[in-house]
Design a protein around this motif. Structure first.
Motif, PDB file in Angstrom:
ATOM      1  N   LEU A   1       2.728   4.575  11.826  1.00  0.00           N
ATOM      2  CA  LEU A   1       2.053   4.634  10.531  1.00  0.00           C
ATOM      3  C   LEU A   1       1.419   6.001  10.313  1.00  0.00           C
ATOM      4  O   LEU A   1       1.399   6.521   9.188  1.00  0.00           O
TER       5      LEU A   1
ATOM      6  N   ILE B   1       4.226   8.338   9.214  1.00  0.00           N
ATOM      7  CA  ILE B   1       4.602   8.097   7.817  1.00  0.00           C
ATOM      8  C   ILE B   1       3.548   8.676   6.878  1.00  0.00           C
ATOM      9  O   ILE B   1       3.870   9.273   5.844  1.00  0.00           O
TER      10      ILE B   1
ATOM     11  N   LEU C   1       3.993   9.591   2.822  1.00  0.00           N
ATOM     12  CA  LEU C   1       4.413   8.279   2.311  1.00  0.00           C
ATOM     13  C   LEU C   1       3.287   7.272   2.507  1.00  0.00           C
ATOM     14  O   LEU C   1       3.327   6.416   3.396  1.00  0.00           O
ATOM     15  N   ASP C   2       2.269   7.367   1.670  1.00  0.00           N
ATOM     16  CA  ASP C   2       1.150   6.434   1.757  1.00  0.00           C
ATOM     17  C   ASP C   2       1.586   5.050   1.294  1.00  0.00           C
ATOM     18  O   ASP C   2       2.510   4.899   0.487  1.00  0.00           O
ATOM     19  N   GLY C   3       0.894   4.040   1.795  1.00  0.00           N
ATOM     20  CA  GLY C   3       1.168   2.678   1.347  1.00  0.00           C
ATOM     21  C   GLY C   3       2.198   1.941   2.172  1.00  0.00           C
ATOM     22  O   GLY C   3       2.645   0.850   1.782  1.00  0.00           O
ATOM     23  N   ALA C   4       2.600   2.474   3.309  1.00  0.00           N
ATOM     24  CA  ALA C   4       3.583   1.798   4.150  1.00  0.00           C
ATOM     25  C   ALA C   4       2.963   0.586   4.837  1.00  0.00           C
ATOM     26  O   ALA C   4       1.769   0.561   5.139  1.00  0.00           O
ATOM     27  N   THR C   5       3.780  -0.423   5.075  1.00  0.00           N
ATOM     28  CA  THR C   5       3.355  -1.606   5.819  1.00  0.00           C
ATOM     29  C   THR C   5       4.417  -1.927   6.870  1.00  0.00           C
ATOM     30  O   THR C   5       5.543  -1.438   6.819  1.00  0.00           O
TER      31      THR C   5
ATOM     32  N   HIS D   1       8.259   0.365   2.856  1.00  0.00           N
ATOM     33  CA  HIS D   1       7.514   1.197   1.912  1.00  0.00           C
ATOM     34  C   HIS D   1       7.832   0.722   0.502  1.00  0.00           C
ATOM     35  O   HIS D   1       8.996   0.405   0.201  1.00  0.00           O
TER      36      HIS D   1
ATOM     37  N   SER E   1       8.359   2.110  -2.201  1.00  0.00           N
ATOM     38  CA  SER E   1       9.264   2.921  -3.019  1.00  0.00           C
ATOM     39  C   SER E   1      10.730   2.586  -2.794  1.00  0.00           C
ATOM     40  O   SER E   1      11.589   2.993  -3.587  1.00  0.00           O
TER      41      SER E   1
ATOM     42  N   SER F   1      14.374  -1.012   4.907  1.00  0.00           N
ATOM     43  CA  SER F   1      13.382  -0.641   5.915  1.00  0.00           C
ATOM     44  C   SER F   1      13.553   0.823   6.305  1.00  0.00           C
ATOM     45  O   SER F   1      14.636   1.397   6.214  1.00  0.00           O
TER      46      SER F   1
END
Length: 426
Positions: free
Chosen positions: A160, A163, A168-172, A306, A308, A312
Protein backbone atom coordinates in the motif's frame (compact mmCIF):
# COMPACT_ATOMS: atom_id res chain seq x y z
CA UNK A 1 13.21 -13.63 -44.80
CA UNK A 2 12.79 -13.35 -41.03
CA UNK A 3 10.40 -10.69 -39.76
CA UNK A 4 11.80 -7.63 -37.99
CA UNK A 5 8.99 -7.67 -35.44
CA UNK A 6 9.52 -9.14 -31.96
CA UNK A 7 7.89 -12.51 -31.25
CA UNK A 8 4.12 -12.35 -30.68
CA UNK A 9 3.26 -11.36 -27.13
CA UNK A 10 6.64 -9.69 -26.59
CA UNK A 11 7.64 -6.07 -27.06
CA UNK A 12 10.51 -3.77 -27.85
CA UNK A 13 10.72 -1.03 -25.21
CA UNK A 14 11.61 2.37 -26.67
CA UNK A 15 13.89 4.78 -24.73
CA UNK A 16 11.15 7.01 -23.28
CA UNK A 17 9.09 4.01 -22.19
CA UNK A 18 12.17 2.32 -20.75
CA UNK A 19 13.00 5.45 -18.74
CA UNK A 20 9.43 5.65 -17.43
CA UNK A 21 9.42 1.98 -16.45
CA UNK A 22 12.75 2.36 -14.65
CA UNK A 23 11.36 5.33 -12.68
CA UNK A 24 8.44 3.17 -11.54
CA UNK A 25 10.77 0.31 -10.63
CA UNK A 26 13.01 2.66 -8.65
CA UNK A 27 10.02 3.79 -6.55
CA UNK A 28 8.90 0.20 -5.99
CA UNK A 29 12.39 -0.93 -5.07
CA UNK A 30 13.09 2.06 -2.78
CA UNK A 31 9.85 1.68 -0.81
CA UNK A 32 10.20 -2.08 -0.38
CA UNK A 33 13.80 -1.68 0.79
CA UNK A 34 12.59 0.92 3.29
CA UNK A 35 10.28 -1.71 4.78
CA UNK A 36 13.20 -4.05 5.52
CA UNK A 37 13.08 -6.35 2.49
CA UNK A 38 16.31 -7.49 0.81
CA UNK A 39 16.63 -7.87 -2.94
CA UNK A 40 17.79 -11.16 -4.42
CA UNK A 41 18.19 -12.51 -7.95
CA UNK A 42 17.53 -15.99 -9.29
CA UNK A 43 18.27 -17.51 -12.72
CA UNK A 44 15.65 -17.08 -15.43
CA UNK A 45 16.05 -20.81 -16.16
CA UNK A 46 15.02 -23.58 -13.76
CA UNK A 47 15.04 -27.36 -14.04
CA UNK A 48 12.11 -28.88 -15.91
CA UNK A 49 11.13 -31.13 -12.99
CA UNK A 50 10.94 -28.15 -10.64
CA UNK A 51 8.78 -26.12 -13.01
CA UNK A 52 6.45 -29.09 -13.49
CA UNK A 53 6.23 -30.33 -9.91
CA UNK A 54 2.49 -29.73 -9.67
CA UNK A 55 2.79 -26.53 -7.63
CA UNK A 56 2.46 -23.94 -10.42
CA UNK A 57 -1.16 -24.57 -11.34
CA UNK A 58 -2.16 -23.77 -14.91
CA UNK A 59 1.06 -21.80 -15.37
CA UNK A 60 2.91 -25.10 -15.74
CA UNK A 61 0.99 -25.69 -18.97
CA UNK A 62 2.18 -22.28 -20.23
CA UNK A 63 5.87 -22.75 -19.51
CA UNK A 64 8.52 -22.47 -22.20
CA UNK A 65 10.67 -25.61 -22.21
CA UNK A 66 14.29 -25.71 -23.40
CA UNK A 67 15.31 -28.55 -25.68
CA UNK A 68 17.97 -30.85 -24.31
CA UNK A 69 21.36 -30.46 -25.98
CA UNK A 70 22.65 -33.17 -28.26
CA UNK A 71 19.33 -34.72 -29.30
CA UNK A 72 19.34 -36.25 -32.76
CA UNK A 73 16.33 -36.65 -35.03
CA UNK A 74 15.55 -40.15 -33.76
CA UNK A 75 15.54 -38.99 -30.13
CA UNK A 76 13.26 -36.08 -30.97
CA UNK A 77 10.82 -38.37 -32.78
CA UNK A 78 10.89 -40.86 -29.91
CA UNK A 79 10.12 -38.14 -27.37
CA UNK A 80 7.43 -36.36 -29.34
CA UNK A 81 4.76 -37.40 -26.86
CA UNK A 82 6.87 -36.80 -23.73
CA UNK A 83 8.07 -33.21 -23.15
CA UNK A 84 10.24 -34.35 -20.25
CA UNK A 85 12.21 -36.61 -22.58
CA UNK A 86 12.99 -33.60 -24.77
CA UNK A 87 13.54 -30.90 -22.15
CA UNK A 88 15.58 -30.68 -18.99
CA UNK A 89 15.25 -26.92 -18.41
CA UNK A 90 12.63 -24.21 -18.84
CA UNK A 91 12.07 -20.46 -18.50
CA UNK A 92 10.53 -19.45 -15.19
CA UNK A 93 6.81 -18.67 -15.36
CA UNK A 94 6.72 -16.86 -12.02
CA UNK A 95 9.13 -15.80 -9.26
CA UNK A 96 7.64 -17.87 -6.44
CA UNK A 97 8.84 -21.32 -7.49
CA UNK A 98 12.43 -20.05 -8.02
CA UNK A 99 12.26 -18.32 -4.63
CA UNK A 100 11.28 -21.53 -2.87
CA UNK A 101 14.23 -23.29 -4.50
CA UNK A 102 16.53 -20.34 -3.61
CA UNK A 103 15.49 -20.45 0.04
CA UNK A 104 15.96 -24.21 0.28
CA UNK A 105 19.42 -23.87 -1.28
CA UNK A 106 20.65 -20.88 0.74
CA UNK A 107 18.79 -21.19 4.03
CA UNK A 108 21.94 -21.49 6.15
CA UNK A 109 23.05 -18.03 5.01
CA UNK A 110 19.68 -16.33 5.55
CA UNK A 111 18.01 -14.95 8.70
CA UNK A 112 15.36 -17.06 10.41
CA UNK A 113 12.70 -14.69 9.08
CA UNK A 114 13.74 -13.72 5.57
CA UNK A 115 12.12 -10.83 3.68
CA UNK A 116 12.87 -11.00 -0.04
CA UNK A 117 12.39 -8.68 -3.00
CA UNK A 118 12.49 -10.15 -6.50
CA UNK A 119 12.03 -8.03 -9.62
CA UNK A 120 12.48 -9.52 -13.05
CA UNK A 121 10.96 -10.90 -16.24
CA UNK A 122 8.96 -14.13 -16.45
CA UNK A 123 7.64 -16.00 -19.48
CA UNK A 124 4.33 -17.72 -20.19
CA UNK A 125 3.02 -19.07 -23.50
CA UNK A 126 -0.17 -17.01 -23.19
CA UNK A 127 -2.50 -16.22 -26.05
CA UNK A 128 -1.39 -12.64 -26.82
CA UNK A 129 -4.03 -9.96 -26.29
CA UNK A 130 -4.29 -6.42 -24.96
CA UNK A 131 -2.62 -6.21 -21.57
CA UNK A 132 -1.50 -9.87 -21.64
CA UNK A 133 2.06 -10.58 -22.72
CA UNK A 134 4.27 -13.63 -23.07
CA UNK A 135 7.16 -11.81 -21.41
CA UNK A 136 6.43 -9.46 -18.53
CA UNK A 137 7.98 -8.09 -15.36
CA UNK A 138 6.92 -9.24 -11.90
CA UNK A 139 7.66 -7.36 -8.66
CA UNK A 140 7.43 -9.72 -5.68
CA UNK A 141 7.99 -9.45 -1.98
CA UNK A 142 7.90 -12.56 0.22
CA UNK A 143 8.40 -13.41 3.87
CA UNK A 144 9.63 -16.87 4.86
CA UNK A 145 9.85 -18.24 8.38
CA UNK A 146 6.93 -16.33 9.95
CA UNK A 147 3.57 -18.08 10.39
CA UNK A 148 1.91 -15.17 12.20
CA UNK A 149 -0.41 -12.45 10.93
CA UNK A 150 2.56 -10.09 11.14
CA UNK A 151 3.90 -11.41 7.84
CA UNK A 152 0.69 -10.69 5.90
CA UNK A 153 0.39 -7.28 7.55
CA UNK A 154 3.97 -6.33 6.61
CA UNK A 155 3.38 -7.31 2.98
CA UNK A 156 0.13 -5.35 2.77
CA UNK A 157 1.45 -2.22 4.48
CA UNK A 158 4.56 -2.18 2.27
CA UNK A 159 2.54 -2.68 -0.92
CA UNK A 160 0.00 0.00 0.00
CA UNK A 161 2.95 2.32 0.67
CA UNK A 162 4.31 1.60 -2.82
CA UNK A 163 0.94 2.31 -4.43
CA UNK A 164 0.67 5.57 -2.50
CA UNK A 165 4.20 6.58 -3.51
CA UNK A 166 3.20 6.02 -7.14
CA UNK A 167 0.34 8.47 -6.68
CA UNK A 168 -2.54 5.96 -6.67
CA UNK A 169 -4.42 6.99 -3.55
CA UNK A 170 -7.52 5.10 -2.52
CA UNK A 171 -6.26 1.56 -3.09
CA UNK A 172 -7.74 -1.31 -1.08
CA UNK A 173 -6.90 -4.97 -0.63
CA UNK A 174 -9.51 -7.71 -0.91
CA UNK A 175 -8.81 -10.43 1.63
CA UNK A 176 -9.92 -14.02 2.08
CA UNK A 177 -8.47 -17.28 3.38
CA UNK A 178 -8.27 -20.61 1.58
CA UNK A 179 -9.18 -22.30 4.86
CA UNK A 180 -12.38 -20.23 4.92
CA UNK A 181 -13.22 -21.40 1.41
CA UNK A 182 -12.61 -25.04 2.36
CA UNK A 183 -14.73 -24.66 5.48
CA UNK A 184 -17.58 -23.02 3.54
CA UNK A 185 -17.64 -25.69 0.84
CA UNK A 186 -17.56 -28.40 3.50
CA UNK A 187 -20.43 -26.74 5.40
CA UNK A 188 -22.52 -26.65 2.22
CA UNK A 189 -21.81 -30.33 1.57
CA UNK A 190 -19.41 -30.29 -1.40
CA UNK A 191 -17.13 -33.31 -1.49
CA UNK A 192 -13.35 -32.88 -1.30
CA UNK A 193 -12.88 -34.28 -4.82
CA UNK A 194 -15.26 -31.74 -6.40
CA UNK A 195 -13.98 -28.63 -4.65
CA UNK A 196 -11.33 -27.61 -7.24
CA UNK A 197 -14.01 -27.45 -9.94
CA UNK A 198 -16.43 -25.66 -7.61
CA UNK A 199 -13.80 -23.03 -6.84
CA UNK A 200 -13.19 -22.44 -10.57
CA UNK A 201 -16.90 -21.67 -10.91
CA UNK A 202 -17.10 -19.51 -7.77
CA UNK A 203 -14.19 -17.45 -9.09
CA UNK A 204 -16.53 -16.23 -11.86
CA UNK A 205 -19.06 -14.67 -9.48
CA UNK A 206 -18.19 -11.09 -10.45
CA UNK A 207 -18.68 -11.93 -14.14
CA UNK A 208 -21.77 -14.17 -14.24
CA UNK A 209 -23.53 -13.42 -10.94
CA UNK A 210 -25.29 -15.81 -8.50
CA UNK A 211 -27.68 -17.22 -11.11
CA UNK A 212 -24.81 -18.04 -13.45
CA UNK A 213 -22.79 -19.62 -10.64
CA UNK A 214 -25.63 -21.88 -9.53
CA UNK A 215 -26.46 -22.85 -13.12
CA UNK A 216 -22.84 -23.74 -13.88
CA UNK A 217 -22.50 -25.77 -10.70
CA UNK A 218 -25.57 -27.80 -11.68
CA UNK A 219 -24.16 -28.28 -15.18
CA UNK A 220 -20.93 -29.53 -13.63
CA UNK A 221 -22.91 -32.16 -11.78
CA UNK A 222 -21.93 -30.86 -8.35
CA UNK A 223 -23.71 -32.37 -5.36
CA UNK A 224 -27.30 -31.15 -5.72
CA UNK A 225 -27.96 -30.59 -2.00
CA UNK A 226 -24.71 -28.64 -1.68
CA UNK A 227 -25.65 -26.43 -4.64
CA UNK A 228 -29.05 -25.80 -3.03
CA UNK A 229 -27.38 -24.81 0.25
CA UNK A 230 -24.95 -22.54 -1.57
CA UNK A 231 -27.80 -20.99 -3.57
CA UNK A 232 -29.70 -20.23 -0.34
CA UNK A 233 -26.56 -18.65 1.14
CA UNK A 234 -26.09 -16.41 -1.91
CA UNK A 235 -29.70 -15.22 -1.68
CA UNK A 236 -29.90 -14.79 2.09
CA UNK A 237 -31.40 -11.47 3.23
CA UNK A 238 -28.78 -8.94 4.28
CA UNK A 239 -28.90 -5.53 5.90
CA UNK A 240 -27.17 -2.62 4.18
CA UNK A 241 -25.25 -1.44 7.24
CA UNK A 242 -21.60 -0.56 6.71
CA UNK A 243 -19.04 -2.47 8.70
CA UNK A 244 -15.30 -1.76 8.49
CA UNK A 245 -12.89 -4.67 8.15
CA UNK A 246 -13.06 -6.62 11.37
CA UNK A 247 -14.79 -9.48 13.14
CA UNK A 248 -18.32 -8.18 12.53
CA UNK A 249 -17.79 -7.76 8.79
CA UNK A 250 -16.12 -11.16 8.43
CA UNK A 251 -18.72 -13.11 10.39
CA UNK A 252 -21.58 -11.32 8.66
CA UNK A 253 -20.21 -12.36 5.25
CA UNK A 254 -19.87 -16.05 6.22
CA UNK A 255 -22.27 -18.82 7.22
CA UNK A 256 -22.75 -19.22 10.95
CA UNK A 257 -20.08 -20.78 13.16
CA UNK A 258 -17.07 -19.76 11.11
CA UNK A 259 -13.83 -21.10 12.71
CA UNK A 260 -12.73 -18.73 15.48
CA UNK A 261 -9.02 -19.27 14.81
CA UNK A 262 -9.24 -18.21 11.17
CA UNK A 263 -11.45 -15.22 11.93
CA UNK A 264 -9.02 -14.09 14.64
CA UNK A 265 -6.12 -14.40 12.19
CA UNK A 266 -7.89 -12.14 9.68
CA UNK A 267 -8.92 -9.64 12.35
CA UNK A 268 -5.30 -9.46 13.55
CA UNK A 269 -4.13 -8.65 10.02
CA UNK A 270 -6.66 -5.82 9.79
CA UNK A 271 -5.64 -4.30 13.10
CA UNK A 272 -1.96 -4.41 12.14
CA UNK A 273 -2.58 -2.89 8.70
CA UNK A 274 -4.61 -0.10 10.29
CA UNK A 275 -1.73 0.65 12.64
CA UNK A 276 0.84 0.47 9.85
CA UNK A 277 -1.00 2.72 7.40
CA UNK A 278 -2.40 5.19 9.91
CA UNK A 279 -5.71 5.00 8.07
CA UNK A 280 -8.87 5.86 10.00
CA UNK A 281 -10.69 3.32 7.82
CA UNK A 282 -8.80 0.05 7.35
CA UNK A 283 -7.98 -0.27 3.60
CA UNK A 284 -9.02 -3.93 3.58
CA UNK A 285 -12.25 -5.58 2.39
CA UNK A 286 -13.20 -9.13 3.33
CA UNK A 287 -14.37 -11.08 0.27
CA UNK A 288 -15.45 -14.67 1.01
CA UNK A 289 -15.53 -15.43 -2.74
CA UNK A 290 -11.98 -14.34 -3.52
CA UNK A 291 -10.37 -17.53 -4.84
CA UNK A 292 -7.10 -16.80 -6.71
CA UNK A 293 -6.11 -19.59 -9.02
CA UNK A 294 -2.77 -20.77 -7.69
CA UNK A 295 -3.13 -24.20 -6.13
CA UNK A 296 -0.23 -23.72 -3.73
CA UNK A 297 -2.05 -21.21 -1.49
CA UNK A 298 -2.76 -22.64 1.97
CA UNK A 299 -4.10 -19.70 3.98
CA UNK A 300 -4.63 -15.97 3.56
CA UNK A 301 -5.12 -14.75 -0.02
CA UNK A 302 -5.46 -11.16 -1.21
CA UNK A 303 -5.75 -8.90 -4.25
CA UNK A 304 -4.89 -5.22 -4.69
CA UNK A 305 -7.74 -3.11 -6.08
CA UNK A 306 -8.02 0.52 -7.16
CA UNK A 307 -11.25 2.39 -7.96
CA UNK A 308 -9.88 3.65 -11.30
CA UNK A 309 -9.76 0.16 -12.84
CA UNK A 310 -11.89 -2.98 -12.77
CA UNK A 311 -8.95 -5.41 -12.67
CA UNK A 312 -6.56 -6.16 -9.83
CA UNK A 313 -3.12 -4.50 -9.63
CA UNK A 314 -1.50 -7.32 -7.71
CA UNK A 315 -2.10 -10.04 -5.22
CA UNK A 316 -0.71 -12.99 -3.37
CA UNK A 317 -1.18 -15.27 -0.42
CA UNK A 318 0.28 -17.75 2.02
CA UNK A 319 1.93 -20.86 0.60
CA UNK A 320 3.22 -22.76 3.62
CA UNK A 321 3.60 -26.07 1.80
CA UNK A 322 5.82 -25.11 -1.11
CA UNK A 323 9.30 -24.79 0.40
CA UNK A 324 8.94 -28.16 2.09
CA UNK A 325 8.80 -29.73 -1.38
CA UNK A 326 12.47 -28.77 -1.82
CA UNK A 327 13.74 -28.70 1.76
CA UNK A 328 12.01 -31.74 3.26
CA UNK A 329 11.00 -29.50 6.15
CA UNK A 330 7.97 -27.22 6.26
CA UNK A 331 8.66 -23.48 6.28
CA UNK A 332 5.85 -20.90 6.46
CA UNK A 333 5.85 -18.43 3.57
CA UNK A 334 3.64 -15.68 2.20
CA UNK A 335 4.09 -13.35 -0.78
CA UNK A 336 2.68 -10.33 -2.60
CA UNK A 337 3.19 -9.71 -6.33
CA UNK A 338 2.57 -6.33 -7.97
CA UNK A 339 1.26 -6.34 -11.53
CA UNK A 340 4.01 -4.13 -12.91
CA UNK A 341 2.78 -4.08 -16.52
CA UNK A 342 -0.68 -2.99 -15.40
CA UNK A 343 0.79 -0.31 -13.17
CA UNK A 344 3.01 0.95 -16.00
CA UNK A 345 0.01 1.19 -18.35
CA UNK A 346 -2.18 2.83 -15.71
CA UNK A 347 0.32 5.48 -14.67
CA UNK A 348 0.87 6.66 -18.25
CA UNK A 349 3.61 8.99 -19.41
CA UNK A 350 4.07 11.31 -16.44
CA UNK A 351 7.66 12.55 -16.34
CA UNK A 352 9.75 12.72 -13.22
CA UNK A 353 9.47 16.36 -12.21
CA UNK A 354 12.77 16.24 -10.32
CA UNK A 355 14.82 14.95 -13.25
CA UNK A 356 16.07 17.18 -16.05
CA UNK A 357 17.13 15.92 -19.45
CA UNK A 358 18.81 18.40 -21.78
CA UNK A 359 19.43 18.35 -25.52
CA UNK A 360 22.29 20.50 -26.81
CA UNK A 361 21.63 21.36 -30.46
CA UNK A 362 24.93 22.44 -31.99
CA UNK A 363 26.10 23.92 -35.25
CA UNK A 364 28.21 21.68 -37.46
CA UNK A 365 31.31 23.88 -37.01
CA UNK A 366 31.48 23.74 -33.21
CA UNK A 367 34.80 22.11 -32.26
CA UNK A 368 34.53 18.72 -30.60
CA UNK A 369 36.40 19.88 -27.48
CA UNK A 370 33.89 22.72 -26.97
CA UNK A 371 30.94 20.34 -27.32
CA UNK A 372 32.32 17.95 -24.72
CA UNK A 373 33.05 20.89 -22.38
CA UNK A 374 29.45 22.16 -22.70
CA UNK A 375 28.13 18.68 -22.02
CA UNK A 376 30.40 18.18 -19.00
CA UNK A 377 29.27 21.50 -17.51
CA UNK A 378 25.62 20.37 -17.53
CA UNK A 379 25.96 16.76 -16.43
CA UNK A 380 25.30 17.74 -12.83
CA UNK A 381 21.82 18.91 -13.83
CA UNK A 382 20.69 15.60 -15.32
CA UNK A 383 20.96 13.77 -18.63
CA UNK A 384 22.61 15.58 -21.55
CA UNK A 385 22.55 14.61 -25.23
CA UNK A 386 24.32 16.21 -28.18
CA UNK A 387 22.37 16.67 -31.43
CA UNK A 388 23.66 18.31 -34.62
CA UNK A 389 21.32 21.01 -35.94
CA UNK A 390 19.25 19.85 -38.92
CA UNK A 391 16.89 21.63 -41.29
CA UNK A 392 13.85 20.21 -39.53
CA UNK A 393 14.69 21.86 -36.20
CA UNK A 394 11.12 21.58 -34.93
CA UNK A 395 11.05 17.86 -35.71
CA UNK A 396 14.30 17.35 -33.84
CA UNK A 397 12.85 19.01 -30.74
CA UNK A 398 9.61 17.02 -30.97
CA UNK A 399 11.54 13.76 -31.18
CA UNK A 400 13.68 14.76 -28.21
CA UNK A 401 10.57 15.54 -26.16
CA UNK A 402 9.11 12.16 -27.11
CA UNK A 403 12.34 10.57 -25.86
CA UNK A 404 11.81 12.15 -22.45
CA UNK A 405 13.99 15.26 -22.71
CA UNK A 406 12.71 18.31 -20.88
CA UNK A 407 14.92 21.22 -22.04
CA UNK A 408 17.21 22.30 -24.87
CA UNK A 409 19.88 24.84 -25.69
CA UNK A 410 21.56 25.88 -28.93
CA UNK A 411 25.36 25.87 -29.16
CA UNK A 412 27.52 27.92 -31.51
CA UNK A 413 31.29 27.97 -31.82
CA UNK A 414 33.10 30.07 -29.24
CA UNK A 415 30.39 30.03 -26.54
CA UNK A 416 31.63 29.62 -22.96
CA UNK A 417 30.65 26.44 -21.03
CA UNK A 418 27.98 27.27 -18.48
CA UNK A 419 26.66 30.24 -20.49
CA UNK A 420 23.96 28.37 -22.42
CA UNK A 421 20.33 29.43 -22.15
CA UNK A 422 18.14 26.43 -21.32
CA UNK A 423 14.60 26.53 -22.69
CA UNK A 424 11.81 24.05 -21.87
CA UNK A 425 10.74 21.42 -24.39
CA UNK A 426 7.06 20.92 -25.08
Amino acid sequence: MATVNPPRGMRDILPADKARRERLLSVIRERYLAHGFDEIETPVVEEYDRLHAGIGGDNEKLSYNILRRGLDADAIRAGAEDPKALSDLGLRYDLTVPLARFYASNRAQLPSVFRAIQIGPVWRAERPQKGRYRQFVQCDIDIMGDDSARAEAELMVASLDVIGALGLDGATIRVNDRRVLDWMLDSFGFGVEERPGVLITIDKLDKIGPDGIVAELRERGATASAVDAFDAYLRRPQTMEYNPFGERQIRKALPENAPDEIVAHLVGIGEAVAAGTGATDIPLVFDPFLVRGMGYYTGTIFELAHPSVSYSLGGGGRYDGMIGRFLGQQVPAVGFSLGFERLADLLGDEADADAQAIVLVHDADVPLAELIAHKAALLGHGRVRLERRVKNFKGLLERSAADGYTAFATVSAGMEPGSLELRPLG
